[in-house]
Design a protein around this motif. Structure first.
Motif, PDB file in Angstrom:
ATOM      1  N   ASP A   2     -23.200 -15.872  65.829  1.00  0.00           N
ATOM      2  CA  ASP A   2     -22.641 -17.143  65.382  1.00  0.00           C
ATOM      3  C   ASP A   2     -22.016 -17.916  66.540  1.00  0.00           C
ATOM      4  O   ASP A   2     -21.819 -17.405  67.639  1.00  0.00           O
ATOM      5  N   PHE A   3     -21.700 -19.154  66.283  1.00  0.00           N
ATOM      6  CA  PHE A   3     -21.234 -20.084  67.304  1.00  0.00           C
ATOM      7  C   PHE A   3     -19.900 -19.649  67.910  1.00  0.00           C
ATOM      8  O   PHE A   3     -19.665 -19.838  69.108  1.00  0.00           O
ATOM      9  N   LYS A   5     -18.741 -16.561  68.461  1.00  0.00           N
ATOM     10  CA  LYS A   5     -18.941 -15.494  69.456  1.00  0.00           C
ATOM     11  C   LYS A   5     -19.524 -16.051  70.747  1.00  0.00           C
ATOM     12  O   LYS A   5     -19.171 -15.613  71.841  1.00  0.00           O
TER      13      LYS A   5
END
Length: 65
Positions: A2-3, A5
């Protein structure tokens, strides 16, 4: 991945680059030849340090997958 991380990983990479920036190119073991107007630079130790840092970063990224 996801963004959030991705942003954390990018932040860690930028911090490591910022901290090590003052040491890059000034390490003992880097070879410099100067003769007249010509300078040849072989960053042997700097290359090893960058390799170790990148290996650690990719190891950490691999552990979170």
């Amino acid at each position: 991945m996801d963004f959030g991380k991705i942003l954390v990983v990018i932040g860690i990479v930028l911090i490591v680059i910022g901290i090590s920036w003052s040491f890059i190119g000034k390490l003992p073991g880097d070879i410099t030849f100067k003769k007249g107007n010509t300078t040849v630079y072989f960053p042997i130790v700097t290359s090893i340090v960058i390799s170790i840092i990148l290996s650690l970063i990719f190891f950490v990224i691999g552990r979170f997958r």
